[in-house]
Write a protein that holds these residues in place. Structure first.
Motif, PDB file in Angstrom:
ATOM      1  N   TRP A  95      38.897  41.959  29.291  1.00 31.14           N
ATOM      2  CA  TRP A  95      39.164  42.800  30.461  1.00 31.14           C
ATOM      3  C   TRP A  95      38.062  42.647  31.498  1.00 31.14           C
ATOM      4  CZ3 TRP A  95      43.416  44.772  32.115  1.00 31.14           C
ATOM      5  CH2 TRP A  95      44.419  45.115  31.234  1.00 31.14           C
ATOM      6  N   LEU A  96      36.814  42.548  31.048  1.00 34.76           N
ATOM      7  CA  LEU A  96      35.700  42.354  31.968  1.00 34.76           C
ATOM      8  C   LEU A  96      35.859  41.038  32.727  1.00 34.76           C
ATOM      9  CD1 LEU A  96      32.956  43.438  32.939  1.00 34.76           C
ATOM     10  CD2 LEU A  96      31.915  42.148  31.080  1.00 34.76           C
ATOM     11  N   TRP A  97      36.228  39.971  32.023  1.00 35.67           N
ATOM     12  CA  TRP A  97      36.448  38.682  32.680  1.00 35.67           C
ATOM     13  C   TRP A  97      37.599  38.790  33.678  1.00 35.67           C
ATOM     14  CZ3 TRP A  97      40.780  35.563  32.673  1.00 35.67           C
ATOM     15  CH2 TRP A  97      40.624  34.329  33.294  1.00 35.67           C
ATOM     16  N   LEU A  98      38.687  39.467  33.296  1.00 38.95           N
ATOM     17  CA  LEU A  98      39.841  39.615  34.173  1.00 38.95           C
ATOM     18  C   LEU A  98      39.489  40.382  35.442  1.00 38.95           C
ATOM     19  CD1 LEU A  98      42.916  39.137  34.428  1.00 38.95           C
ATOM     20  CD2 LEU A  98      43.223  41.377  33.393  1.00 38.95           C
ATOM     21  N   ILE A  99      38.717  41.439  35.316  1.00 36.91           N
ATOM     22  CA  ILE A  99      38.311  42.223  36.491  1.00 36.91           C
ATOM     23  C   ILE A  99      37.452  41.381  37.421  1.00 36.91           C
ATOM     24  CG2 ILE A  99      36.843  44.159  37.214  1.00 36.91           C
ATOM     25  CD1 ILE A  99      37.896  45.647  34.735  1.00 36.91           C
ATOM     26  N   ARG A 100      36.508  40.644  36.877  1.00 37.80           N
ATOM     27  CA  ARG A 100      35.654  39.792  37.723  1.00 37.80           C
ATOM     28  C   ARG A 100      36.469  38.697  38.398  1.00 37.80           C
ATOM     29  NH1 ARG A 100      30.006  39.228  34.368  1.00 37.80           N
ATOM     30  NH2 ARG A 100      29.385  41.390  34.697  1.00 37.80           N
ATOM     31  N   ARG A 101      37.396  38.110  37.686  1.00 34.21           N
ATOM     32  CA  ARG A 101      38.241  37.052  38.266  1.00 34.21           C
ATOM     33  C   ARG A 101      39.106  37.633  39.391  1.00 34.21           C
ATOM     34  NH1 ARG A 101      39.160  32.770  40.456  1.00 34.21           N
ATOM     35  NH2 ARG A 101      41.067  31.650  39.996  1.00 34.21           N
ATOM     36  N   GLN A 102      39.638  38.822  39.172  1.00 39.35           N
ATOM     37  CA  GLN A 102      40.469  39.456  40.202  1.00 39.35           C
ATOM     38  C   GLN A 102      39.646  39.766  41.453  1.00 39.35           C
ATOM     39  OE1 GLN A 102      42.310  43.039  38.813  1.00 39.35           O
ATOM     40  NE2 GLN A 102      44.033  42.815  40.209  1.00 39.35           N
ATOM     41  N   ARG A 103      38.404  40.215  41.276  1.00 36.24           N
ATOM     42  CA  ARG A 103      37.519  40.450  42.430  1.00 36.24           C
ATOM     43  C   ARG A 103      37.273  39.154  43.197  1.00 36.24           C
ATOM     44  NH1 ARG A 103      32.941  44.128  39.693  1.00 36.24           N
ATOM     45  NH2 ARG A 103      34.162  46.013  39.459  1.00 36.24           N
ATOM     46  N   GLU A 104      37.060  38.053  42.474  1.00 43.15           N
ATOM     47  CA  GLU A 104      36.852  36.758  43.138  1.00 43.15           C
ATOM     48  C   GLU A 104      38.088  36.362  43.943  1.00 43.15           C
ATOM     49  OE1 GLU A 104      35.910  33.924  40.124  1.00 43.15           O
ATOM     50  OE2 GLU A 104      33.998  34.871  39.627  1.00 43.15           O
ATOM     51  N   ILE A 105      39.273  36.558  43.378  1.00 42.30           N
ATOM     52  CA  ILE A 105      40.515  36.212  44.078  1.00 42.30           C
ATOM     53  C   ILE A 105      40.663  37.063  45.329  1.00 42.30           C
ATOM     54  CG2 ILE A 105      43.036  36.316  43.918  1.00 42.30           C
ATOM     55  CD1 ILE A 105      42.721  35.513  40.952  1.00 42.30           C
ATOM     56  N   TYR A 106      40.433  38.371  45.222  1.00 41.85           N
ATOM     57  CA  TYR A 106      40.539  39.256  46.381  1.00 41.85           C
ATOM     58  C   TYR A 106      39.539  38.858  47.469  1.00 41.85           C
ATOM     59  CZ  TYR A 106      43.539  42.528  43.842  1.00 41.85           C
ATOM     60  OH  TYR A 106      44.564  43.111  43.151  1.00 41.85           O
ATOM     61  N   GLN A 107      38.294  38.572  47.062  1.00 39.62           N
ATOM     62  CA  GLN A 107      37.278  38.213  48.047  1.00 39.62           C
ATOM     63  C   GLN A 107      37.606  36.896  48.737  1.00 39.62           C
ATOM     64  OE1 GLN A 107      34.809  40.292  48.943  1.00 39.62           O
ATOM     65  NE2 GLN A 107      34.522  38.846  50.592  1.00 39.62           N
ATOM     66  N   SER A 108      38.125  35.931  47.996  1.00 37.74           N
ATOM     67  CA  SER A 108      38.496  34.657  48.624  1.00 37.74           C
ATOM     68  C   SER A 108      39.664  34.851  49.585  1.00 37.74           C
ATOM     69  CB  SER A 108      38.838  33.608  47.568  1.00 37.74           C
ATOM     70  OG  SER A 108      39.995  33.983  46.863  1.00 37.74           O
ATOM     71  N   GLU A 109      40.608  35.748  49.262  1.00 37.87           N
ATOM     72  CA  GLU A 109      41.727  36.019  50.165  1.00 37.87           C
ATOM     73  C   GLU A 109      41.254  36.737  51.431  1.00 37.87           C
ATOM     74  OE1 GLU A 109      45.729  35.909  51.388  1.00 37.87           O
ATOM     75  OE2 GLU A 109      44.580  34.783  49.913  1.00 37.87           O
ATOM     76  N   ILE A 110      40.331  37.673  51.273  1.00 41.40           N
ATOM     77  CA  ILE A 110      39.771  38.361  52.443  1.00 41.40           C
ATOM     78  C   ILE A 110      39.034  37.370  53.335  1.00 41.40           C
ATOM     79  CG2 ILE A 110      37.996  40.024  53.154  1.00 41.40           C
ATOM     80  CD1 ILE A 110      38.841  41.686  50.696  1.00 41.40           C
ATOM     81  N   THR A 111      38.271  36.472  52.754  1.00 44.71           N
ATOM     82  CA  THR A 111      37.557  35.457  53.527  1.00 44.71           C
ATOM     83  C   THR A 111      38.535  34.533  54.240  1.00 44.71           C
ATOM     84  OG1 THR A 111      35.765  35.549  51.914  1.00 44.71           O
ATOM     85  CG2 THR A 111      35.817  33.642  53.382  1.00 44.71           C
ATOM     86  N   ARG A 112      39.605  34.122  53.555  1.00 42.25           N
ATOM     87  CA  ARG A 112      40.594  33.251  54.168  1.00 42.25           C
ATOM     88  C   ARG A 112      41.269  33.934  55.353  1.00 42.25           C
ATOM     89  NH1 ARG A 112      45.897  32.275  54.404  1.00 42.25           N
ATOM     90  NH2 ARG A 112      46.423  34.104  53.177  1.00 42.25           N
ATOM     91  N   LEU A 113      41.641  35.195  55.190  1.00 44.00           N
ATOM     92  CA  LEU A 113      42.306  35.909  56.279  1.00 44.00           C
ATOM     93  C   LEU A 113      41.365  36.154  57.459  1.00 44.00           C
ATOM     94  CD1 LEU A 113      44.444  38.475  54.286  1.00 44.00           C
ATOM     95  CD2 LEU A 113      45.249  36.472  55.530  1.00 44.00           C
ATOM     96  N   SER A 114      40.101  36.451  57.182  1.00 46.45           N
ATOM     97  CA  SER A 114      39.169  36.652  58.293  1.00 46.45           C
ATOM     98  C   SER A 114      38.891  35.344  59.019  1.00 46.45           C
ATOM     99  CB  SER A 114      37.873  37.284  57.809  1.00 46.45           C
ATOM    100  OG  SER A 114      37.204  36.428  56.929  1.00 46.45           O
ATOM    101  N   ASP A 115      38.851  34.214  58.305  1.00 38.67           N
ATOM    102  CA  ASP A 115      38.689  32.917  58.967  1.00 38.67           C
ATOM    103  C   ASP A 115      39.913  32.590  59.823  1.00 38.67           C
ATOM    104  OD1 ASP A 115      36.240  32.598  57.800  1.00 38.67           O
ATOM    105  OD2 ASP A 115      36.965  31.273  56.195  1.00 38.67           O
ATOM    106  N   LEU A 116      41.095  32.880  59.306  1.00 35.54           N
ATOM    107  CA  LEU A 116      42.316  32.644  60.066  1.00 35.54           C
ATOM    108  C   LEU A 116      42.353  33.504  61.320  1.00 35.54           C
ATOM    109  CD1 LEU A 116      45.080  31.249  60.193  1.00 35.54           C
ATOM    110  CD2 LEU A 116      45.969  33.140  58.835  1.00 35.54           C
ATOM    111  N   ARG A 117      41.947  34.751  61.211  1.00 36.44           N
ATOM    112  CA  ARG A 117      41.906  35.647  62.370  1.00 36.44           C
ATOM    113  C   ARG A 117      40.910  35.135  63.401  1.00 36.44           C
ATOM    114  NH1 ARG A 117      38.848  39.936  64.139  1.00 36.44           N
ATOM    115  NH2 ARG A 117      39.979  41.539  65.263  1.00 36.44           N
ATOM    116  N   SER A 118      39.764  34.658  62.945  1.00 36.90           N
ATOM    117  CA  SER A 118      38.772  34.112  63.878  1.00 36.90           C
ATOM    118  C   SER A 118      39.318  32.895  64.606  1.00 36.90           C
ATOM    119  CB  SER A 118      37.489  33.732  63.137  1.00 36.90           C
ATOM    120  OG  SER A 118      36.901  34.859  62.570  1.00 36.90           O
TER     121      SER A 118
END
Length: 159
Positions: A95-118
């Motif tokens: 579960w700890l690994w899954l939570i960390r992996r999910q945070r990485e996925i969310y952060q990469s999606e936020i970064t992708r969307l902010s780059d697209l907006r820029s």
């Protein structure tokens, strides 16, 4: 007449390190443990609790009985209880690994969307900059109006 040396020295409080004793340590330790629990980091707090309990047992048990206690502990781990505790640890680590992996996925999606907006706002080059005001469909000279409800309450219908 010169003053005595005691009177000339300013009265200062004790240095901060001098008054730091057991109660200061206990306060800081408990606030650290509670901050771990409040931030969702239960595993370090649980590990610390296990280390304290193991240290307390090793400190209080006589040396002659310590070997027998360790032998019983390993027999307990080989039983079905040990299997259940092992499965609990493995699933918690999963579960700890899954939570960390999910945070990485969310952060990469936020970064992708902010780059697209820029890119959409600024363009691929800085010379392609378009201010946000120019992207609006109106020029701001329009009068704003709102639909407001009537201030008079409707009368109740008689039946």
């Amino acid at each position: 007449m010169p003053k005595r040396e005691e009177e000339t020295k300013p009265k200062t409080a004790k240095s901060p390190g001098a008054s730091y004793g057991f109660w200061g340590f206990a306060r800081d330790f408990s606030s650290g443990v509670f901050s771990l629990l409040n931030s969702g980091k239960v595993f370090p707090a649980f590990g610390l609790l296990l280390l304290v309990l193991m240290g307390l047992i090793a400190w209080r048990v006589p040396d002659t009985e310590l070997a027998g206690l360790i032998r019983e502990f390993f027999q307990l781990l080989r039983s079905s209880f040990g299997f259940a505790m092992g499965a609990l640890i493995v699933t918690n680590v999963g579960w700890l690994w899954l939570i960390r992996r999910q945070r990485e996925i969310y952060q990469s999606e936020i970064t992708r969307l902010s780059d697209l907006r820029s890119k959409l706002l600024l363009g691929d080059k800085s010379s392609d900059f378009t201010p946000i005001k120019e992207l609006h469909t109106s020029n701001g000279t329009q009068r704003e109006s709102y639909v407001m409800p009537d201030s008079v309450t409707p009368s109740k219908r008689k039946k």
